[in-house]
Design an enzyme around this catalytic site. Structure first.
Site, mmCIF file in Angstrom:
data_model
loop_
_atom_site.group_PDB
_atom_site.id
_atom_site.type_symbol
_atom_site.label_atom_id
_atom_site.label_comp_id
_atom_site.label_asym_id
_atom_site.label_seq_id
_atom_site.Cartn_x
_atom_site.Cartn_y
_atom_site.Cartn_z
ATOM 1 N N ARG A 172 0.884 -1.176 0.000
ATOM 2 C CA ARG A 172 0.000 0.000 0.000
ATOM 3 C C ARG A 172 0.912 1.213 0.000
ATOM 4 O O ARG A 172 1.723 1.390 0.913
ATOM 5 C CB ARG A 172 -0.919 -0.012 1.220
ATOM 6 C CG ARG A 172 -1.598 1.314 1.449
ATOM 7 C CD ARG A 172 -2.714 1.245 2.456
ATOM 8 N NE ARG A 172 -3.865 0.535 1.911
ATOM 9 C CZ ARG A 172 -5.076 0.547 2.464
ATOM 10 N NH1 ARG A 172 -5.289 1.210 3.586
ATOM 11 N NH2 ARG A 172 -6.069 -0.114 1.911
ATOM 12 N N HIS A 193 -7.400 0.800 -6.432
ATOM 13 C CA HIS A 193 -7.575 -0.072 -5.258
ATOM 14 C C HIS A 193 -8.260 -1.371 -5.733
ATOM 15 O O HIS A 193 -9.408 -1.637 -5.414
ATOM 16 C CB HIS A 193 -8.429 0.649 -4.212
ATOM 17 C CG HIS A 193 -8.376 0.045 -2.837
ATOM 18 N ND1 HIS A 193 -7.573 -1.034 -2.512
ATOM 19 C CD2 HIS A 193 -9.046 0.363 -1.693
ATOM 20 C CE1 HIS A 193 -7.755 -1.341 -1.229
ATOM 21 N NE2 HIS A 193 -8.627 -0.520 -0.722
ATOM 22 N N GLN A 236 -10.062 -4.047 -3.356
ATOM 23 C CA GLN A 236 -11.351 -3.617 -2.819
ATOM 24 C C GLN A 236 -12.465 -3.821 -3.845
ATOM 25 O O GLN A 236 -13.546 -4.305 -3.512
ATOM 26 C CB GLN A 236 -11.299 -2.138 -2.411
ATOM 27 C CG GLN A 236 -12.598 -1.643 -1.817
ATOM 28 C CD GLN A 236 -12.941 -2.323 -0.496
ATOM 29 O OE1 GLN A 236 -12.152 -2.322 0.428
ATOM 30 N NE2 GLN A 236 -14.135 -2.903 -0.411
ATOM 31 N N ASP A 266 -17.329 6.936 -1.381
ATOM 32 C CA ASP A 266 -16.088 6.815 -0.609
ATOM 33 C C ASP A 266 -15.864 8.153 0.092
ATOM 34 O O ASP A 266 -16.552 9.148 -0.212
ATOM 35 C CB ASP A 266 -14.931 6.490 -1.580
ATOM 36 C CG ASP A 266 -13.621 6.128 -0.881
ATOM 37 O OD1 ASP A 266 -13.626 5.929 0.358
ATOM 38 O OD2 ASP A 266 -12.590 6.046 -1.577
ATOM 39 N N CYS A 304 -16.318 1.152 0.719
ATOM 40 C CA CYS A 304 -15.112 0.369 1.008
ATOM 41 C C CYS A 304 -14.696 0.477 2.471
ATOM 42 O O CYS A 304 -13.982 -0.386 2.969
ATOM 43 C CB CYS A 304 -13.983 0.792 0.093
ATOM 44 S SG CYS A 304 -13.439 2.507 0.298
ATOM 45 N N ARG A 310 -13.161 -9.004 1.247
ATOM 46 C CA ARG A 310 -11.745 -8.723 1.033
ATOM 47 C C ARG A 310 -10.923 -9.989 1.279
ATOM 48 O O ARG A 310 -10.006 -10.320 0.520
ATOM 49 C CB ARG A 310 -11.254 -7.609 1.974
ATOM 50 C CG ARG A 310 -11.827 -6.229 1.709
ATOM 51 C CD ARG A 310 -11.337 -5.673 0.385
ATOM 52 N NE ARG A 310 -9.893 -5.578 0.320
ATOM 53 C CZ ARG A 310 -9.164 -4.556 0.795
ATOM 54 N NH1 ARG A 310 -9.773 -3.521 1.342
ATOM 55 N NH2 ARG A 310 -7.851 -4.556 0.689
#
Ligand code: CP
Ligand code: NVA
Length: 307
Positions: free
Chosen positions: A104, A131, A134, A221, A261, A289
């Site tokens: 990340r 991402h 996700q 988000d 997410c 996930r």
């Protein structure tokens, strides 16, 4: 055969993405029934986190263990990266010890460099650009809600920032062929080249109501992503009118679901009534996930062919 990485959803062909989602759901069912597979026995995943994480860190670490392997958490301030060692040398050396790297980080170029120099698979645990893990979990959740056959025909509404999550949704619409409508305030559009690559599968509008109309999935988000904390106040002003609330959900399909997410800011991008209400699938989404990433690790690190 060249090693594979997962840096973006559109690194996958449509057949590979469908196979990954099906395998993720099989792994979810298997775990619920007490079964397990151990394709990572004797294998190690290195996890490098240059930003905070709850879900990504715990799901990858737990996932590697569930698959019979282990994960090592590497913080940049503990690595020589923090003292200026290059990503290239780090990638080449780690590749001699471990079987996969999950990272990340900030710039997407960092992960591309890492993937270039590493001789083991690299998995994107979030960059400023994308991402993918996700959105794999999100697609698995859509599959649970509507059935696998419905994925290519669904309409997804993205409400808010044209950020890393929006980019991965655009990549997914390109690969699977569903319709994505993004409502973003002016100045917060997604990357034009990522949008253009999806053709008519991803459409940008300014009015959240236009995006939500008849949608099967309504998702959003945070307004300020990690690294944008200083812009919080300006973004709260710019995103006025972009909250997913009951009125917006009511414009969607009668069976519309809400996804996020996480982490979420109730009262900003989503109302508490929606995110904690009956249309919200956020906990299955978070659980997925684990299963989606286990399907990825089984394929990339465990040698299980996808097709
Ligand atoms: N959704 C997600 O990636 O969560 P974390 O930041 O907690 O890993
Ligand atoms: N867009 C958010 C996603 C967090 C999982 C961020 O980058 O901070």
């Amino acid at each position: 055969m060249a090693k594979r990485d997962l840096l973006r959803i559109d690194d996958l062909s449509r057949a590979e993405l469908v196979a990954l989602l099906n395998r993720a759901q099989t792994l979810r069912t298997m775990r619920a029934e007490g079964g397990r597979v151990e394709p990572l026995r004797g294998k190690t995943l290195a996890m490098i986190f240059e930003k905070a994480s709850t879900r990504t860190r715990v799901s990858f670490e737990s996932g590697a263990f569930l698959l019979g392997g282990q994960a090592i958490m590497l913080r940049p301030d503990e690595l020589q990266i923090g003292r200026g060692e290059s990503m290239a040398d780090t990638a080449r050396v780690l590749s001699r010890y471990i079987d996969g790297i999950m990272i990340r980080t900030f710039s997407h170029q960092i992960i591309e460099d890492l993937a270039h120099y590493a001789t083991v698979p690299v998995i994107n645990g979030l960059t400023d650009l994308t991402h993918p893990c996700q959105v794999l979990a999100d697609l698995q959740t859509c599959q649970m809600a509507f059935g696998a056959q419905a994925l290519p025909t669904m309409t997804v509404a993205w409400i808010g920032d044209g950020n890393n999550m929006a980019h991965s949704w655009i990549n997914a619409a390109k690969v699977l062929g569903f319709q994505l409508r993004l409502a973003c305030p002016a100045g917060y559009d997604p990357d034009p080249s990522i949008l253009a690559a999806a053709g008519d599968r991803a459409v940008l509008v300014r009015d959240p109501r236009e995006a939500a109309e008849g949608a099967h999935v309504i998702t959003t988000d945070v307004w300020a992503s990690m690294g944008q904390e200083a812009e919080q106040a300006a973004r709260v002003a710019a995103f006025k009118g972009f909250q997913v609330d009951e009125a917006l959900m009511a414009l969607g399909d009668g069976d519309a679901i809400f996804l996020h997410c996480l982490p979420a800011h109730r009262g900003e991008e989503v109302s508490a009534e929606v995110i904690d209400g009956p249309r919200s699938w956020i906990l299955d989404e978070a659980e997925n996930r684990l299963h989606a990433q286990n399907a990825v690790m089984e394929w990339l690190m465990g040698g299980r062919p996808l097709l």
